[in-house]
Design a protein around this motif. Structure first.
Motif, PDB file in Angstrom:
ATOM      1  N   GLN A  16      48.359  17.206  24.470  1.00 33.96           N
ATOM      2  CA  GLN A  16      48.049  18.322  23.561  1.00 33.96           C
ATOM      3  C   GLN A  16      49.230  19.281  23.474  1.00 33.96           C
ATOM      4  O   GLN A  16      49.585  19.733  22.392  1.00 33.96           O
ATOM      5  CB  GLN A  16      46.794  19.066  24.038  1.00 33.96           C
ATOM      6  CG  GLN A  16      46.352  20.176  23.106  1.00 33.96           C
ATOM      7  CD  GLN A  16      45.937  19.675  21.724  1.00 33.96           C
ATOM      8  OE1 GLN A  16      45.206  18.683  21.623  1.00 33.96           O
ATOM      9  NE2 GLN A  16      46.413  20.322  20.685  1.00 33.96           N
ATOM     10  N   SER A  19      51.940  17.731  21.354  1.00 35.34           N
ATOM     11  CA  SER A  19      51.546  17.777  19.951  1.00 35.34           C
ATOM     12  C   SER A  19      51.709  19.199  19.400  1.00 35.34           C
ATOM     13  O   SER A  19      52.220  19.390  18.293  1.00 35.34           O
ATOM     14  CB  SER A  19      50.091  17.318  19.808  1.00 35.34           C
ATOM     15  OG  SER A  19      49.646  17.498  18.484  1.00 35.34           O
ATOM     16  N   ASP A  20      51.268  20.190  20.172  1.00 30.44           N
ATOM     17  CA  ASP A  20      51.404  21.590  19.749  1.00 30.44           C
ATOM     18  C   ASP A  20      52.871  21.986  19.609  1.00 30.44           C
ATOM     19  O   ASP A  20      53.249  22.717  18.679  1.00 30.44           O
ATOM     20  CB  ASP A  20      50.702  22.521  20.736  1.00 30.44           C
ATOM     21  CG  ASP A  20      49.180  22.425  20.661  1.00 30.44           C
ATOM     22  OD1 ASP A  20      48.657  21.779  19.720  1.00 30.44           O
ATOM     23  OD2 ASP A  20      48.517  22.974  21.564  1.00 30.44           O
ATOM     24  N   GLU A  22      55.393  19.989  18.907  1.00 30.55           N
ATOM     25  CA  GLU A  22      55.908  19.334  17.707  1.00 30.55           C
ATOM     26  C   GLU A  22      55.469  20.089  16.450  1.00 30.55           C
ATOM     27  O   GLU A  22      56.269  20.331  15.536  1.00 30.55           O
ATOM     28  CB  GLU A  22      55.400  17.887  17.645  1.00 30.55           C
ATOM     29  CG  GLU A  22      55.962  17.088  16.497  1.00 30.55           C
ATOM     30  CD  GLU A  22      55.470  15.648  16.512  1.00 30.55           C
ATOM     31  OE1 GLU A  22      55.244  15.132  15.409  1.00 30.55           O
ATOM     32  OE2 GLU A  22      55.315  15.067  17.594  1.00 30.55           O
ATOM     33  N   GLU A  23      54.202  20.502  16.404  1.00 29.93           N
ATOM     34  CA  GLU A  23      53.685  21.275  15.271  1.00 29.93           C
ATOM     35  C   GLU A  23      54.401  22.622  15.162  1.00 29.93           C
ATOM     36  O   GLU A  23      54.757  23.067  14.073  1.00 29.93           O
ATOM     37  CB  GLU A  23      52.166  21.479  15.424  1.00 29.93           C
ATOM     38  CG  GLU A  23      51.542  22.349  14.351  1.00 29.93           C
ATOM     39  CD  GLU A  23      51.572  21.758  12.948  1.00 29.93           C
ATOM     40  OE1 GLU A  23      51.334  22.518  11.995  1.00 29.93           O
ATOM     41  OE2 GLU A  23      51.853  20.549  12.781  1.00 29.93           O
ATOM     42  N   ASN A  24      54.647  23.268  16.299  1.00 24.20           N
ATOM     43  CA  ASN A  24      55.343  24.549  16.331  1.00 24.20           C
ATOM     44  C   ASN A  24      56.742  24.406  15.751  1.00 24.20           C
ATOM     45  O   ASN A  24      57.181  25.234  14.934  1.00 24.20           O
ATOM     46  CB  ASN A  24      55.392  25.070  17.777  1.00 24.20           C
ATOM     47  CG  ASN A  24      56.049  26.426  17.873  1.00 24.20           C
ATOM     48  OD1 ASN A  24      57.261  26.528  17.719  1.00 24.20           O
ATOM     49  ND2 ASN A  24      55.240  27.452  18.137  1.00 24.20           N
ATOM     50  N   ARG A  25      57.454  23.377  16.159  1.00 27.64           N
ATOM     51  CA  ARG A  25      58.820  23.150  15.656  1.00 27.64           C
ATOM     52  C   ARG A  25      58.820  22.838  14.159  1.00 27.64           C
ATOM     53  O   ARG A  25      59.704  23.273  13.426  1.00 27.64           O
ATOM     54  CB  ARG A  25      59.493  22.034  16.445  1.00 27.64           C
ATOM     55  CG  ARG A  25      59.867  22.472  17.848  1.00 27.64           C
ATOM     56  CD  ARG A  25      60.541  21.390  18.638  1.00 27.64           C
ATOM     57  NE  ARG A  25      60.922  21.882  19.963  1.00 27.64           N
ATOM     58  CZ  ARG A  25      61.089  21.113  21.018  1.00 27.64           C
ATOM     59  NH1 ARG A  25      60.916  19.809  20.931  1.00 27.64           N
ATOM     60  NH2 ARG A  25      61.437  21.645  22.169  1.00 27.64           N
ATOM     61  N   ARG A  26      57.817  22.079  13.704  1.00 30.25           N
ATOM     62  CA  ARG A  26      57.717  21.756  12.275  1.00 30.25           C
ATOM     63  C   ARG A  26      57.494  23.050  11.473  1.00 30.25           C
ATOM     64  O   ARG A  26      58.133  23.273  10.446  1.00 30.25           O
ATOM     65  CB  ARG A  26      56.564  20.778  12.027  1.00 30.25           C
ATOM     66  CG  ARG A  26      56.443  20.330  10.564  1.00 30.25           C
ATOM     67  CD  ARG A  26      55.168  19.568  10.285  1.00 30.25           C
ATOM     68  NE  ARG A  26      53.967  20.350  10.503  1.00 30.25           N
ATOM     69  CZ  ARG A  26      53.506  21.286   9.657  1.00 30.25           C
ATOM     70  NH1 ARG A  26      54.170  21.564   8.561  1.00 30.25           N
ATOM     71  NH2 ARG A  26      52.402  21.957   9.929  1.00 30.25           N
ATOM     72  N   ARG A  27      56.609  23.917  11.952  1.00 29.02           N
ATOM     73  CA  ARG A  27      56.334  25.180  11.279  1.00 29.02           C
ATOM     74  C   ARG A  27      57.554  26.093  11.306  1.00 29.02           C
ATOM     75  O   ARG A  27      57.840  26.798  10.332  1.00 29.02           O
ATOM     76  CB  ARG A  27      55.120  25.863  11.905  1.00 29.02           C
ATOM     77  CG  ARG A  27      53.829  25.114  11.548  1.00 29.02           C
ATOM     78  CD  ARG A  27      52.576  25.675  12.166  1.00 29.02           C
ATOM     79  NE  ARG A  27      52.446  27.101  12.034  1.00 29.02           N
ATOM     80  CZ  ARG A  27      51.767  27.867  12.891  1.00 29.02           C
ATOM     81  NH1 ARG A  27      51.155  27.321  13.927  1.00 29.02           N
ATOM     82  NH2 ARG A  27      51.692  29.157  12.710  1.00 29.02           N
ATOM     83  N   GLN A  28      58.302  26.086  12.422  1.00 28.52           N
ATOM     84  CA  GLN A  28      59.534  26.874  12.489  1.00 28.52           C
ATOM     85  C   GLN A  28      60.526  26.404  11.434  1.00 28.52           C
ATOM     86  O   GLN A  28      61.195  27.223  10.784  1.00 28.52           O
ATOM     87  CB  GLN A  28      60.174  26.763  13.877  1.00 28.52           C
ATOM     88  CG  GLN A  28      59.494  27.571  14.953  1.00 28.52           C
ATOM     89  CD  GLN A  28      60.245  27.465  16.266  1.00 28.52           C
ATOM     90  OE1 GLN A  28      61.463  27.515  16.290  1.00 28.52           O
ATOM     91  NE2 GLN A  28      59.494  27.319  17.359  1.00 28.52           N
ATOM     92  N   GLN A  29      60.621  25.080  11.265  1.00 29.37           N
ATOM     93  CA  GLN A  29      61.530  24.518  10.261  1.00 29.37           C
ATOM     94  C   GLN A  29      61.108  24.952   8.854  1.00 29.37           C
ATOM     95  O   GLN A  29      61.942  25.355   8.033  1.00 29.37           O
ATOM     96  CB  GLN A  29      61.571  22.984  10.360  1.00 29.37           C
ATOM     97  CG  GLN A  29      62.501  22.320   9.361  1.00 29.37           C
ATOM     98  CD  GLN A  29      63.953  22.706   9.534  1.00 29.37           C
ATOM     99  OE1 GLN A  29      64.411  22.967  10.638  1.00 29.37           O
ATOM    100  NE2 GLN A  29      64.677  22.775   8.431  1.00 29.37           N
ATOM    101  N   GLU A  30      59.800  24.886   8.574  1.00 30.02           N
ATOM    102  CA  GLU A  30      59.297  25.320   7.267  1.00 30.02           C
ATOM    103  C   GLU A  30      59.616  26.798   7.030  1.00 30.02           C
ATOM    104  O   GLU A  30      60.046  27.183   5.949  1.00 30.02           O
ATOM    105  CB  GLU A  30      57.783  25.112   7.172  1.00 30.02           C
ATOM    106  CG  GLU A  30      57.365  23.672   7.022  1.00 30.02           C
ATOM    107  CD  GLU A  30      55.841  23.519   7.028  1.00 30.02           C
ATOM    108  OE1 GLU A  30      55.116  24.535   7.172  1.00 30.02           O
ATOM    109  OE2 GLU A  30      55.391  22.380   6.895  1.00 30.02           O
TER     110      GLU A  30
END
Length: 187
Positions: A16, A19-20, A22-30
């Motif tokens: 978990q 996964s969190d 990875e999601e955090n890094r994706r949102r930072q990139q956005e």
């Protein structure tokens, strides 16, 4: 709790957390991409304000591009912070400028276009008129408008190209007459 159930629970927490992360890094990139776009928009808006301030300093409103004469002068806004020199692509700039122009024209009354005023003045005369006389008459009838002689000549030539008026050369002078609508105009 057994050691096996503790290991299973720990592996779920690790999965978990991974996964969190990875999601955090994706949102930072956005968000970084969105910030980049916002900085580009900020730079464009800053450029627009700089141009508006430069034109605001002209006492002669006719030195503005013709399509901007009808727009009010933009109020001075905060300067963009240093380091925001990112530029947008040409298509993104024109799309944003189009949106800005459309948004700024909503609900505002406009002055008549210079070409329409000149055509109206020409319609009052049967004989050809020189650009200088038309400009003088325009200044007298519309003191809020102060186009340069060159702007008047360019506008008249634009009307000639559109077929709304005719050009007549008499010796070294160029004169203009209104093309009559609905009738044939021979010269």
């Amino acid at each position: 709790m057994t050691s096996q159930s503790a290991a299973t629970l720990r592996s779920r927490y690790v999965a978990q957390a991974a996964s969190d992360l990875e999601e955090n890094r994706r949102r930072q990139q956005e968000l970084a991409e969105r910030i980049s776009v916002l900085k580009q928009e900020e730079a464009l808006l800053s450029d627009i304000l700089n141009l508006a301030e430069r034109y605001e300093s002209f006492a002669d409103a006719s030195r503005l591009p013709e399509q901007s004469q009808d727009e009010p002068v933009v109020a001075k806004a905060k300067r963009a912070p240093a380091g925001t020199t990112a530029r947008r692509s040409a298509s993104a700039k024109s799309a944003s400028a189009t949106r800005t122009a459309k948004d700024s024209t909503k609900g505002k009354s406009h002055q008549p276009l210079l070409g329409d005023l000149l055509a109206e003045l020409l319609g009052q005369y049967e004989e050809p008129r020189p650009a200088k006389e038309l400009r003088d008459e325009l200044l007298a009838k519309h003191p809020d408008r102060n186009p340069t002689p060159q702007v008047v000549r360019n506008t008249l030539e634009s009307l000639v190209a559109k077929g709304r008026i005719r050009r007549h050369k008499q010796q070294h002078s160029v004169m203009y007459t209104l093309v009559e609508r609905g009738g044939t105009d021979t010269d």
